[in-house]
Scaffold this active site. Structure first.
Site, short mmCIF file in Angstrom:
data_model
loop_
_atom_site.label_atom_id
_atom_site.label_comp_id
_atom_site.label_asym_id
_atom_site.label_seq_id
_atom_site.Cartn_x
_atom_site.Cartn_y
_atom_site.Cartn_z
N ASP A 1 9.70 3.67 5.75
CA ASP A 1 9.88 4.51 6.92
C ASP A 1 10.90 3.85 7.84
OD1 ASP A 1 7.81 6.01 5.88
OD2 ASP A 1 6.63 6.02 7.71
N HIS B 1 8.35 -0.27 -0.19
CA HIS B 1 7.91 0.22 -1.49
C HIS B 1 9.07 0.28 -2.47
CE1 HIS B 1 3.90 1.86 -0.01
NE2 HIS B 1 4.55 1.59 1.12
N SER C 1 12.05 -4.71 10.90
CA SER C 1 13.27 -5.30 10.37
C SER C 1 14.01 -4.30 9.51
CB SER C 1 12.97 -6.59 9.60
OG SER C 1 14.17 -7.32 9.46
#
Length: 282
Positions: free
Chosen positions: A90, A147, A249
């Protein structure tokens, strides 16, 4: 002018010290103090906990537990198309495109090189020369696990020590070579698309970068490069959790030349949602 001022502040800040202090505080069980910290953070950054497995701020024992929170299983459906490569996190797509020989665009007017990003690793530079890249910025309000964009077998991981500049829009537009200057973890995968790398970039106040197969990679910060190699023991599937930041980050994803074609609707500044389509396999 404002961005330049923010950049000057970044140079002057005791970034390592701030990160050590916050990292220590974030892993402490401080009862009501922890709850107040989390509540204040959620209010300041407008954090949405409705999709999290744990959505009661009082249930988090530490700030790190809150920050590395997992989402409900149906919160981020992964595009199951055989040819689809998905977004790894995200955040916001801050840049994407073709690597021009070995040059990647950081922000308007700022380029950086594969050589510096990949710590002069000769094989990886060869793999990704004239390849493709996507840079995903995770702000403090985002879900902070990253992911897999496609199925892959982990072949190598490298920890590269470095600075801890903030990597928000203002600093990436003002501080040259910021992703290659900052601390980072490089994960190289073998995939059906060819080689693919996920580069996990540290930043100010990022107390930790963690992956499930080795645990916490940083801290400690010993100032030395570390390298791990793997055979076939670590196989990850598209959308599978591959770790977390303990604060916001950036993830930089690299693909070989002619491996993918970015989604035609993708634009710089787009909101990224893990599991949504990033590209198609060629």
């Amino acid at each position: 002018m404002l961005n330049q001022l923010k950049a000057i502040i970044q140079y002057l800040l005791p970034k390592q010290l701030l990160t050590v202090i916050f990292g220590w505080l974030a892993k402490k069980q401080l009862g009501k103090v922890t709850t107040w910290m989390i509540m204040g953070f959620c209010k300041l950054y407008k954090v949405d906990l409705s999709e999290a497995k744990i959505n009661d701020v009082k249930a988090f024992k530490t700030f790190n537990d809150f920050f590395s929170r997992e989402l409900n299983e149906d919160a981020r459906p992964v595009d199951a198309g055989d040819s689809v490569v998905v977004m790894p996190a995200d955040g916001v797509i801050s840049q994407f495109g073709t690597i021009q020989d070995t040059q990647l665009l950081q922000a308007k007017g700022h380029f950086y090189s594969l050589e510096s990003l990949l710590a002069c690793h000769p094989d990886m530079i060869k793999f990704f020369k004239n390849g493709l890249y996507a840079t995903t910025y995770l702000s403090p309000k985002n879900y902070h696990r990253f992911h897999m964009p496609c199925d892959g077998i982990l072949r190598e991981m490298i920890y590269v020590p470095g600075s801890l500049f903030s990597v928000n829009k203002a600093t990436t537009e003002s501080i040259p070579n910021i992703f290659a200057r900052n601390e980072r973890v490089i994960c190289l995968f073998e995939t059906e698309l060819g080689p693919m790398a996920q580069i996990l970039v540290g930043a100010t106040i990022v107390g930790s970068i963690e992956v499930p197969w080795e645990g916490i990679i940083t801290p400690p910060r010993e100032g030395i490069m570390k390298r791990w190699t793997y055979d076939n023991e670590i196989k990850l599937t598209k959308g599978q959790d591959m770790g977390c930041f303990k604060l916001g980050s950036t993830v930089i994803t690299l693909f070989a030349s002619n491996a993918i074609e970015f989604d035609s609707h993708l634009k710089v500044g787009n909101i990224a949602r893990m599991g949504q389509k990033l590209a198609d396999r060629i």
